[in-house]
Design an enzyme around this catalytic site. Structure first.
Site, PDB file in Angstrom:
ATOM      1  N   GLU A 178       0.796  -1.127   0.009  1.00 44.20           N
ATOM      2  CA  GLU A 178      -0.082  -0.177  -0.060  1.00 44.20           C
ATOM      3  C   GLU A 178       0.768   1.266   0.031  1.00 44.20           C
ATOM      4  OE1 GLU A 178      -3.165   0.182  -0.583  1.00 44.20           O
ATOM      5  OE2 GLU A 178      -3.868  -1.972  -0.110  1.00 44.20           O
ATOM      6  N   CYS A 189      -2.205   9.182   2.454  1.00 45.77           N
ATOM      7  CA  CYS A 189      -1.784   8.665   1.268  1.00 45.77           C
ATOM      8  C   CYS A 189      -2.623   9.166   0.363  1.00 45.77           C
ATOM      9  CB  CYS A 189      -1.825   7.043   1.566  1.00 45.77           C
ATOM     10  SG  CYS A 189      -2.931   6.262   1.894  1.00 45.77           S
TER      11      CYS A 189
END
Length: 434
Positions: free
Chosen positions: A210, A244
């Protein structure tokens, strides 16, 4: 220092005992994890306040609430997910049946980041538990109060041969990656993701990465500018931009750029106050190194909103930079801070080509009500996931797998996708001897 070889051996032995494959055992563990999250709510709030100056309301929503929602969803659906699934059998295999068995990998390593140090640690850990694995969790050393709390919560309530939190610096992660795990789940930067993938390759260990990248927000000329301004500002400046999936930069049609910036400035003022430096609930930058990196971007282009900073408090206020070019330093890497550069376009194809020519982003946000525009963007740009006329909320849905593509990562989780990620699906054909 803990003996990691001994730790992984104990977890492998515990996994082979078969206890973690029992669905009731998994549900009991998830229930206990949920109870720990609830009973330590005030401790979590205090730890995140100390580490990131994260406000209580944001901690409850994005760190605690999201994780509890994930755990509840897993508990509700785990029996169905884990049951063998019968599938069709080709007519050429007369008398046979076919089914798929959900099988846990074994021992999983979860390496978590610092920006959402509870959510991004406990959510994948819950997925590993739901799938029936043992797990080692390595939280970030940049959020020490939260890391210490997670170690206390897990290590004092579960046997180390089943679940274990290991604290430490980069050397700890390096040492753990030398061990043979059956699955590795990493959240962090693209650069470190490559190191994790290389280490995993030595053992042929499957990984979920990720990562991040420069996630664009496109504002087309037909957009509802009031909604666009509010939703972009919320997605960008939550957690001081240290998210993010935050909009990394703004691609806006020239016709509406000035109006949009004015409305964003108004939104920032309404949300954080006339003087954000006096808002003691605005999160700070995680470290001096990150602060210095962000500070260097403030002289790129023209400063049109914000720009104040205070290194003693690791504070940078919500900032918008206009007249930015693709060659400016702020456009070379993911910003990961409360700075939003603005680039204009005249034709939608300009914006699309600019994104396609660069590494695939983790998220993309489009503000337009024209279905033709929406279709063109969705059909021509590859990205992990995103939203139309919104930002970041796609990652809060249990029904939407969350993950990147290309430089922004591989694999996905959330909801059933978390179970699937930590599960090997074993295909079986059973033939009768009659």
């Amino acid at each position: 220092m803990e003996n990691y070889q001994e730790l992984t051996a104990k977890q492998q032995s515990f996994f082979r005992s078969g206890k973690t494959k029992n669905v009731s055992f998994r549900i009991d563990t998830l229930t206990k994890l949920k109870e720990l999250m609830t009973s330590h709510e005030q401790d979590i709030i205090a730890a995140l306040k100390a580490d990131l100056n994260k406000p209580e309301v944001e901690t409850k929503r994005a760190e605690i609430g999201l994780v509890l929602g994930e755990i509840n969803f897993m508990i509700e659906n785990l029996s169905s997910w884990s049951a063998p699934k019968e599938v069709e059998t080709p007519s050429t295999h007369a008398g046979a049946t076919s089914f798929i068995v959900a099988e846990p990998y074994g021992s999983a390593l979860v390496i978590a980041p610092w920006n959402y140090p509870v959510q991004l640690a406990v959510a994948p850990l819950a997925g590993a538990i739901a799938a029936g694995n043992c797990a080692v969790l390595k939280p970030s050393e940049l959020t020490p109060h939260t890391s210490s709390l997670l170690a206390k919560m897990i290590n004092e309530n579960f046997p180390k041969e089943y679940l274990r939190v290991v604290e430490g610096e980069v050397e700890t992660s390096t040492a753990l990656l030398k061990e043979k795990f059956d699955y590795i789940f990493f959240t962090g930067s693209t650069g470190v993701g490559k190191i994790v993938a290389e280490a995993a390759a030595k053992h042929l260990t499957p990984v979920t990465l990720e990562l991040g990248g420069k996630s664009p927000a496109i504002v087309h000329e037909d957009a509802n500018l009031d909604e666009a301004a509010a939703r972009i500002a919320r997605g960008k400046f939550a957690n001081a931009g240290q998210t993010c999936v935050a909009p990394d930069y703004l691609l806006v049609n020239r016709k509406v750029k000035d109006q949009l910036i004015a409305k964003m400035q108004e939104t920032i003022t309404n949300t954080y106050g006339e003087n954000v430096s006096e808002n003691h609930d605005f999160p700070h930058v995680v470290s001096e190194r990150h602060f210095d990196r962000l500070q260097n971007f403030l002289d790129n282009g023209d400063l049109v909103v914000g720009g104040k900073s205070d290194k003693s408090r690791l504070f940078i206020e919500p900032t918008i930079l206009d007249n930015i070019s693709w060659e400016d330093p702020v456009m070379q890497d993911e910003i990961f801070g409360p700075i939003l550069p603005v680039i204009v376009y005249d034709e939608l194809s300009e914006a699309i080509n600019a994104i396609v020519d660069r590494p695939k982003p983790l998220a993309l946000y489009l503000f337009s009500d024209e279905e033709a525009v929406q279709d063109e963007v969705l059909n021509t740009i590859s990205f992990g996931g995103g939203a139309i006329n919104d930002t970041i909320n796609h990652m809060t849905s249990h029904y939407l797998p969350f993950g990147g593509v290309g430089n922004s990562g591989m694999g996905a989780y959330h909801g059933q996708a978390s179970f699937d990620t930590f599960t090997h699906f074993k295909s079986i054909l059973k033939r009768s001897n009659k």
